[in-house]
Motif scaffolding. Structure first.
Motif, mmCIF file in Angstrom:
data_model
loop_
_atom_site.group_PDB
_atom_site.id
_atom_site.type_symbol
_atom_site.label_atom_id
_atom_site.label_comp_id
_atom_site.label_asym_id
_atom_site.label_seq_id
_atom_site.Cartn_x
_atom_site.Cartn_y
_atom_site.Cartn_z
ATOM 1 N N TYR A 42 0.884 -1.040 -0.034
ATOM 2 C CA TYR A 42 -0.087 0.033 0.068
ATOM 3 C C TYR A 42 1.009 1.292 -0.097
ATOM 4 C CZ TYR A 42 -3.817 -3.156 1.464
ATOM 5 O OH TYR A 42 -4.526 -4.156 1.420
ATOM 6 N N LEU A 43 0.547 2.218 -0.864
ATOM 7 C CA LEU A 43 1.447 3.443 -0.846
ATOM 8 C C LEU A 43 0.486 4.571 -0.517
ATOM 9 C CD1 LEU A 43 2.971 2.733 -4.520
ATOM 10 C CD2 LEU A 43 4.117 2.427 -2.423
ATOM 11 N N LEU A 44 0.879 5.116 0.510
ATOM 12 C CA LEU A 44 -0.036 6.206 1.007
ATOM 13 C C LEU A 44 0.774 7.733 1.086
ATOM 14 C CD1 LEU A 44 -2.431 6.928 2.864
ATOM 15 C CD2 LEU A 44 -1.397 6.826 4.971
ATOM 16 N N GLY A 45 0.175 8.681 0.398
ATOM 17 C CA GLY A 45 0.678 9.874 0.135
ATOM 18 C C GLY A 45 0.298 10.807 1.379
ATOM 19 N N LEU A 57 -8.815 9.253 10.170
ATOM 20 C CA LEU A 57 -8.469 8.808 8.878
ATOM 21 C C LEU A 57 -9.490 8.144 8.164
ATOM 22 C CD1 LEU A 57 -4.572 8.016 9.382
ATOM 23 C CD2 LEU A 57 -5.810 10.233 8.789
ATOM 24 N N SER A 58 -9.664 8.112 7.053
ATOM 25 C CA SER A 58 -10.347 7.068 6.389
ATOM 26 C C SER A 58 -10.270 5.881 6.511
ATOM 27 C CB SER A 58 -9.985 7.505 4.531
ATOM 28 O OG SER A 58 -10.380 6.250 3.806
ATOM 29 N N LYS A 59 -11.402 5.201 6.518
ATOM 30 C CA LYS A 59 -11.719 3.788 6.623
ATOM 31 C C LYS A 59 -10.677 2.962 5.686
ATOM 32 C CE LYS A 59 -15.673 3.020 3.834
ATOM 33 N NZ LYS A 59 -16.899 2.681 3.770
ATOM 34 N N ASP A 60 -10.526 3.578 4.540
ATOM 35 C CA ASP A 60 -9.537 2.694 3.518
ATOM 36 C C ASP A 60 -8.289 2.666 4.077
ATOM 37 O OD1 ASP A 60 -11.560 2.588 1.663
ATOM 38 O OD2 ASP A 60 -11.249 4.346 0.893
ATOM 39 N N VAL A 61 -7.679 3.903 4.648
ATOM 40 C CA VAL A 61 -6.487 3.830 5.408
ATOM 41 C C VAL A 61 -6.239 2.950 6.585
ATOM 42 C CG1 VAL A 61 -4.652 5.428 6.500
ATOM 43 C CG2 VAL A 61 -5.898 6.403 4.599
ATOM 44 N N ASP A 62 -7.018 2.896 7.521
ATOM 45 C CA ASP A 62 -7.201 2.131 8.516
ATOM 46 C C ASP A 62 -7.324 0.536 7.925
ATOM 47 O OD1 ASP A 62 -7.102 4.063 10.132
ATOM 48 O OD2 ASP A 62 -9.610 4.246 10.212
ATOM 49 N N ALA A 63 -7.758 0.306 6.957
ATOM 50 C CA ALA A 63 -7.790 -1.104 6.430
ATOM 51 C C ALA A 63 -6.401 -1.413 6.078
ATOM 52 C CB ALA A 63 -9.026 -1.239 5.535
ATOM 53 N N ALA A 64 -5.771 -0.601 5.159
ATOM 54 C CA ALA A 64 -4.769 -0.811 4.723
ATOM 55 C C ALA A 64 -3.602 -0.999 5.992
ATOM 56 C CB ALA A 64 -4.096 0.421 3.810
ATOM 57 N N PHE A 65 -3.767 -0.347 6.879
ATOM 58 C CA PHE A 65 -2.848 -0.473 8.099
ATOM 59 C C PHE A 65 -2.855 -1.677 8.932
ATOM 60 C CE2 PHE A 65 -2.144 -0.226 12.820
ATOM 61 C CZ PHE A 65 -0.831 -0.026 12.689
ATOM 62 N N ALA A 66 -4.231 -2.239 8.930
ATOM 63 C CA ALA A 66 -4.611 -3.366 9.590
ATOM 64 C C ALA A 66 -4.126 -4.572 8.578
ATOM 65 C CB ALA A 66 -6.181 -3.382 9.590
ATOM 66 N N ASP A 67 -4.071 -4.451 7.274
ATOM 67 C CA ASP A 67 -3.796 -5.437 6.400
ATOM 68 C C ASP A 67 -2.382 -5.677 6.406
ATOM 69 O OD1 ASP A 67 -4.250 -7.717 4.498
ATOM 70 O OD2 ASP A 67 -3.509 -6.222 3.076
ATOM 71 N N ALA A 170 2.147 1.273 14.919
ATOM 72 C CA ALA A 170 2.882 0.285 14.544
ATOM 73 C C ALA A 170 3.499 -0.345 15.769
ATOM 74 C CB ALA A 170 4.009 0.472 13.279
ATOM 75 N N THR A 171 4.008 0.474 16.635
ATOM 76 C CA THR A 171 4.729 0.120 18.017
ATOM 77 C C THR A 171 3.660 -0.667 18.565
ATOM 78 O OG1 THR A 171 6.412 1.860 17.689
ATOM 79 C CG2 THR A 171 5.905 0.936 19.994
ATOM 80 N N ALA A 172 2.477 0.037 18.796
ATOM 81 C CA ALA A 172 1.373 -0.509 19.679
ATOM 82 C C ALA A 172 0.961 -1.684 19.216
ATOM 83 C CB ALA A 172 0.081 0.529 19.575
ATOM 84 N N THR A 274 2.917 -4.903 3.198
ATOM 85 C CA THR A 274 3.414 -3.572 3.687
ATOM 86 C C THR A 274 2.739 -1.986 3.278
ATOM 87 O OG1 THR A 274 5.501 -4.741 3.177
ATOM 88 C CG2 THR A 274 5.762 -2.231 3.473
ATOM 89 N N LEU A 275 2.749 -1.350 4.280
ATOM 90 C CA LEU A 275 2.309 -0.045 3.874
ATOM 91 C C LEU A 275 3.253 1.086 4.186
ATOM 92 C CD1 LEU A 275 0.121 2.016 4.088
ATOM 93 C CD2 LEU A 275 -0.217 2.109 6.534
#
Length: 311
Positions: A42-45, A57-67, A170-172, A274-275
């Motif tokens: 995932y590439l996040l600007g 943040l957007s639910k799309d961003v949260d989902a990318a982080f979760a994945d 990420a640390t959490a 990877t995010l």
């Protein structure tokens, strides 16, 4: 040129500012998913420094982080937090020949700098820099100091930037983090500006500080809206036209260095998503990481449930 000052400060120091009031709803993400047979990146600007109104943040961003099993930033989060990075920057900017900064400046620019110093003595003191200390440094560094004082006057909080946010998340969650380059490399991008570019950078930094934060507001609004065209025209396109050599060095060469590292993530055995969180400029246009990966044959899709096409 104003957008160049803003962008250079952001890119070299991982400082981008938002000065607009709170907004309704989360930002429209600049988020892409790049895939091969078994892995995804995932590439996040990013804007690297935000205000409370930019969350959640957007639910799309949260989902990318979760994945994602791991996260990658421009430089490792541990290095961003290290006081050694600021020390490295000041050492790189010190004038080594014993001359004063004014010896590089025209009488007009030296006068502008003196006026700015008088008006912003308090801000410099907060940074531990008496006005006369600026004479010890190269023009590019003094331009950055001026931009940083302006950002501080706007009440900006680096703890709210996307990089800081996701490093903490990420640390959490126990997810490993790394960087695409080092802080020393980022410092070199500004230190290698030629003399004329440094002087123009300094002059425009003073002018932008006096004019306030209109340019930052414009760019932030475009980032919140996921407005690729405005970000490109107002940031990358402007820099590419006025400073083609510097644009190639700061943007194209870095993107070219990052693409193989991202491809390594895609080629890794097993399932390991990877995010990647980097400044939005690096993802946009034909020189951007997104199009370079697409050209290399990867499946690339924008993830944006709030975008008109998705709706």
């Amino acid at each position: 040129m104003r957008t160049f000052v803003t962008w250079a400060t952001c890119a070299a120091l991982l400082l981008c500012a938002t000065v607009a009031p709170a907004h309704a709803g989360p930002p429209v993400p600049l988020l892409w998913k790049v895939s091969d047979a078994d892995n995804s990146v995932y590439l996040l600007g990013s804007f690297h420094l935000l205000k409370p109104g930019d969350y959640p943040l957007s639910k799309d961003v949260d989902a990318a982080f979760a994945d994602a099993e791991s996260l990658v930033f421009e430089i490792p989060p541990q290095e961003i937090a290290s006081p050694q990075l600021a020390m490295q920057m000041s050492q790189a900017a010190l004038r080594k020949d014993g001359s004063a900064l004014d010896s590089d400046l025209s009488p007009q620019l030296a006068g502008k700098l003196k006026e700015w110093e008088s008006a912003n003595a308090a801000g410099l003191q907060k940074m531990g820099l008496p006005p006369q200390a600026l004479q010890m440094f190269q023009p590019w560094f003094v331009g950055l100091v001026i931009s940083m004082v302006q950002m501080a006057d706007d009440g900006l909080d680096p703890r709210l930037g996307l990089d800081q946010h996701f490093a903490a998340e990420a640390t959490a969650k126990g997810k490993p983090t790394s960087g695409l380059e080092t802080g020393a490399q980022q410092i070199a991008f500004l230190a290698q500006m030629d003399h004329d570019e440094q002087l123009q950078f300094l002059s425009e930094a003073i002018d932008e500080s006096q004019d306030g934060s209109q340019e930052l507001e414009k760019l932030h609004a475009a980032w919140r809206a996921g407005d690729i065209r405005t970000l490109w025209d107002g940031m990358a396109g402007d820099m590419k036209r006025q400073y083609p050599k510097l644009y190639a060095h700061i943007n194209i060469e870095r993107n070219d260095a990052w693409v193989p590292k991202i491809e390594q993530r895609l080629a890794a055995p097993g399932h390991d998503d990877t995010l990647v969180v980097v400044g939005a400029l690096h993802l946009l246009g034909s020189d951007g990481v997104v199009e370079k990966l697409r050209a290399n044959g990867y499946k690339v899709e924008r993830i944006c449930s709030a975008c008109p096409a998705a709706r």
